[in-house]
Design a protein around this motif. Structure first.
Motif, PDB file in Angstrom:
ATOM      1  N   ALA A 167      -0.140   1.587 -10.170  1.00 35.44           N
ATOM      2  CA  ALA A 167      -0.792   1.558  -8.865  1.00 35.44           C
ATOM      3  C   ALA A 167      -2.289   1.732  -9.060  1.00 35.44           C
ATOM      4  O   ALA A 167      -2.729   2.418  -9.986  1.00 35.44           O
ATOM      5  N   GLU A 168      -3.065   1.096  -8.173  1.00 34.93           N
ATOM      6  CA  GLU A 168      -4.520   1.192  -8.240  1.00 34.93           C
ATOM      7  C   GLU A 168      -5.029   1.913  -7.000  1.00 34.93           C
ATOM      8  O   GLU A 168      -4.665   1.568  -5.879  1.00 34.93           O
ATOM      9  N   SER A 169      -5.892   2.903  -7.216  1.00 34.90           N
ATOM     10  CA  SER A 169      -6.465   3.669  -6.122  1.00 34.90           C
ATOM     11  C   SER A 169      -7.376   2.775  -5.292  1.00 34.90           C
ATOM     12  O   SER A 169      -8.188   2.030  -5.841  1.00 34.90           O
TER      13      SER A 169
ATOM     14  N   PHE B 177      -2.943   3.923  -2.473  1.00 28.98           N
ATOM     15  CA  PHE B 177      -2.858   3.140  -3.694  1.00 28.98           C
ATOM     16  C   PHE B 177      -2.236   1.783  -3.396  1.00 28.98           C
ATOM     17  O   PHE B 177      -1.429   1.660  -2.482  1.00 28.98           O
ATOM     18  N   GLU B 178      -2.612   0.807  -4.206  1.00 33.16           N
ATOM     19  CA  GLU B 178      -2.018  -0.519  -4.077  1.00 33.16           C
ATOM     20  C   GLU B 178      -1.057  -0.725  -5.245  1.00 33.16           C
ATOM     21  O   GLU B 178      -1.414  -0.489  -6.406  1.00 33.16           O
TER      22      GLU B 178
ATOM     23  N   LYS C 222      -9.261   3.289  -9.851  1.00 33.97           N
ATOM     24  CA  LYS C 222      -8.581   3.741 -11.061  1.00 33.97           C
ATOM     25  C   LYS C 222      -7.102   3.412 -10.973  1.00 33.97           C
ATOM     26  O   LYS C 222      -6.486   3.539  -9.931  1.00 33.97           O
ATOM     27  N   LYS C 223      -6.551   3.020 -12.113  1.00 31.11           N
ATOM     28  CA  LYS C 223      -5.128   2.685 -12.170  1.00 31.11           C
ATOM     29  C   LYS C 223      -4.362   3.866 -12.734  1.00 31.11           C
ATOM     30  O   LYS C 223      -4.804   4.521 -13.673  1.00 31.11           O
ATOM     31  N   ILE C 224      -3.209   4.130 -12.126  1.00 27.38           N
ATOM     32  CA  ILE C 224      -2.353   5.215 -12.591  1.00 27.38           C
ATOM     33  C   ILE C 224      -0.927   4.691 -12.715  1.00 27.38           C
ATOM     34  O   ILE C 224      -0.547   3.740 -12.032  1.00 27.38           O
TER      35      ILE C 224
ATOM     36  N   ILE D 168       0.852  -1.184   0.000  1.00 25.45           N
ATOM     37  CA  ILE D 168       0.000   0.000   0.000  1.00 25.45           C
ATOM     38  C   ILE D 168       0.891   1.239   0.000  1.00 25.45           C
ATOM     39  O   ILE D 168       1.829   1.339   0.787  1.00 25.45           O
ATOM     40  N   LEU D 169       0.584   2.167  -0.885  1.00 28.97           N
ATOM     41  CA  LEU D 169       1.416   3.346  -1.099  1.00 28.97           C
ATOM     42  C   LEU D 169       0.667   4.637  -0.813  1.00 28.97           C
ATOM     43  O   LEU D 169      -0.540   4.722  -1.037  1.00 28.97           O
TER      44      LEU D 169
END
Length: 157
Positions: free
Chosen positions: A28-30, A16-17, A35-37, A6-7
């Motif tokens: 990373a996924e929120s 984010f994961e 949402k992925k970024i 987890i970030l």
């Protein structure tokens, strides 16, 4: 509680994961909206498993603080919102971590911790149980190694 991937990303709200590594950083996924970024290697990123808070005797890992909140709240959401006034937040945090260093832990830090806890709690990621430290160290080493490999391959080009 499994927060090794987890970030917290500077400039981005929420948590984010970590999903996968890319050539220029990672994906990373929120946790809030899914949402992925893509996150570049130059971004200021913190693993929650590496964050700690000051106490008068030592630095306390964030995982231990989250576990203390989970014990107090019976793994439910916090009884105090992160939007409360600073006096209420500090009084609540005093119950969670009685020896926290009030001179070095700011109200903004407490707000972040409570907000992060509520995000993780909504996803079912909080627990009263002791974390598996061996697993956390292995994941940390793996993530650090992936970032180093990504940086070294980028500099060779």
């Amino acid at each position: 509680m499994n927060v090794e991937k987890i970030l917290a990303i500077a400039g981005k709200p929420g948590l984010f994961e970590l999903k996968i590594q890319t050539r220029s950083g990672f994906l990373a996924e929120s946790l809030s909206d899914g949402k992925k970024i893509t996150v570049g290697l130059r971004s200021n990123v913190s693993l929650l498993s590496e964050i700690s808070m000051y106490t008068y005797s030592e630095e306390k890992p964030l995982v231990d603080i989250m576990r203390a909140i989970a014990i107090k709240e019976n793994e439910g959401p916090t009884s105090v919102s992160h939007k409360e006034d600073n006096t209420k937040l500090m009084a609540y945090f005093q119950e969670i971590l009685p020896d926290y260093d009030a001179d070095r832990v700011y109200a903004s830090d407490i707000k972040k911790v409570l907000n992060w806890y509520n995000i993780l709690q909504a996803k079912g990621m909080v627990s009263k149980e002791e974390p598996n430290l061996i697993n956390a160290e292995e994941v940390k080493e793996q993530v650090v190694e992936e970032i180093k490999l990504s940086k070294s391959s980028k500099t060779k080009k």
